[in-house]
Design an enzyme around this catalytic site. Structure first.
Site, PDB file in Angstrom:
ATOM      1  N   HIS A  14      19.090  44.272 -49.112  1.00 24.06           N
ATOM      2  CA  HIS A  14      17.901  44.548 -48.303  1.00 24.06           C
ATOM      3  C   HIS A  14      18.203  44.513 -46.806  1.00 24.06           C
ATOM      4  CE1 HIS A  14      13.815  43.176 -46.690  1.00 24.06           C
ATOM      5  NE2 HIS A  14      13.636  44.403 -47.122  1.00 24.06           N
ATOM      6  N   HIS A  56      13.915  48.356 -38.446  1.00 27.84           N
ATOM      7  CA  HIS A  56      12.767  48.024 -39.282  1.00 27.84           C
ATOM      8  C   HIS A  56      11.428  47.999 -38.533  1.00 27.84           C
ATOM      9  CE1 HIS A  56       9.856  45.341 -41.302  1.00 27.84           C
ATOM     10  NE2 HIS A  56      10.315  45.925 -42.405  1.00 27.84           N
TER      11      HIS A  56
HETATM   12  O1  G3P Z   1      12.170  48.746 -49.603  1.00 21.06           O
HETATM   13  C1  G3P Z   1      11.690  47.468 -49.861  1.00 21.06           C
HETATM   14  C2  G3P Z   1      11.307  46.704 -48.640  1.00 21.06           C
HETATM   15  O2  G3P Z   1      12.270  46.920 -47.639  1.00 21.06           O
HETATM   16  C3  G3P Z   1       9.978  47.085 -48.111  1.00 21.06           C
HETATM   17  O3  G3P Z   1       9.541  46.271 -47.091  1.00 21.06           O
HETATM   18  O4  G3P Z   1       9.098  45.677 -44.775  1.00 21.06           O
HETATM   19  O5  G3P Z   1      11.264  45.031 -45.805  1.00 21.06           O
HETATM   20  O6  G3P Z   1      10.824  47.394 -45.259  1.00 21.06           O
HETATM   21  P1  G3P Z   1      10.215  46.090 -45.673  1.00 21.06           P
HETATM   22 MG    MG Z   2      12.596  48.373 -46.077  1.00 18.89          MG
END
Ligand code: G3P
Ligand code: MG
Length: 283
Positions: A14, A56
């Site tokens: 992630h 992000h």
């Molecule tokens: O793709 C899963 C996750 O990354 C979604 O939430 O806010 O971490 O981009 P975020």
């Molecule tokens: Mg994400």
């Protein structure tokens, strides 16, 4: 393809392996590769001059040193990635905050050494081009999340067209899945590139996920871990859909979701996700 049976149970690092390195940067992507994550999850945004970059948030305060650079604070604390040109974005330090904040206490625990953390200082926000060259070279899978640009003025899905152009240019369609919380983007992708596997991202429970995903021609459902049940996963699997769940870091929870047959465990600690998958497959 991302959706091949050989990729049925995999780890998605992630924002890269962001437990161990500054999120959405090349060191985090290299760390994910080192930890044998099969896929990278990361977030794509656009700069003011329309260049796709890996970032992000919309504002820059959390993970860059913009607070030290008054000339770049075009909108004060609210200055966003889309307020700066690529040239300006590339002057930001996107690595120092990891050493200063120790966001997952990995420096305190000694998992990330002080020397390693100091080495992140000066890390730049990567462009999508830079990232795709790495994907091509490493052979990793890519779960590319397109961030919603609607509220910051882009109503015409420019980001979608930009991302698809890059995917064509680098010839990485077979390694990629695109996900987004903006489901209209998924419709546009399907029109432009019908063979691209799509992931329906959601932070709220969708009552009929199978029907919903089918309508969007999606290959996968990407729900938040908080509301996903084993029955949901079963129903989606029976309909031929993949289920990739975010963001799971707790070892017990990783084991539970692996045991339920989750296809992609999206984790800040891909090594923990890998262990959970291995434990389930060998039990
Ligand atoms: O793709 C899963 C996750 O990354 C979604 O939430 O806010 O971490 O981009 P975020
Ligand atoms: Mg994400």
């Amino acid at each position: 393809m991302f959706t091949d049976k050989t990729n049925a149970h995999i780890t998605h690092a992630h924002r890269g392996a962001r437990g161990y390195a500054p999120e959405n940067t090349m060191p985090a992507f290299h760390k994910a590769l080192e930890l044998k994550a099969e896929a990278l999850e990361l977030d794509v945004n656009l700069t003011k001059d329309g260049v796709a970059v890996i970032y992000h948030d919309y504002v820059l305060t959390r993970t860059t040193n913009i607070a030290e650079l008054p000339a770049l604070q075009k909108k004060g604390e609210k200055t966003g990635i889309h307020d700066l040109t690529l040239e300006e974005v590339r002057t930001l330090d996107a690595g120092k905050w990891y050493m200063e904040n120790d966001p997952f206490e990995q420096i305190k625990e000694g998992t990330v050494s002080k020397e390693t953390a100091a080495g992140f200082v000066g890390t730049r926000i990567p462009t999508l081009e830079e990232l795709l060259a790495f994907i091509k070279e490493s052979g990793m899978l890519l779960n590319l999340e397109i961030k919603d640009q609607t509220e910051i003025g882009d109503q015409s899905h420019t980001i979608v067209h930009t991302v698809l152009e890059h995917i064509r240019k680098f010839d990485v369609k077979n390694q990629t899945m695109i996900s987004s919380f903006n489901h209209d983007y998924l419709k546009t992708i399907h029109e432009e590139m019908p063979e691209m596997p799509l992931g329906v991202l959601t932070e709220e429970r969708i009552e009929q996920p199978v029907e919903y995903c089918k309508k969007l021609h999606a290959a996968a459902y990407h729900p938040c871990r908080r509301f996903t049940t084993s029955d949901d996963i079963k129903a989606l699997h029976e309909a031929g859909m993949l289920v990739n769940i975010w963001t799971i870091n707790c070892e017990h929870e990783l084991h539970t979701f692996a045991n339920w047959g989750t296809n992609g465990l999206i984790s800040d600690f891909p090594d923990r996700a890998r262990t959970a998958i291995q434990n389930v497959s060998s039990s």
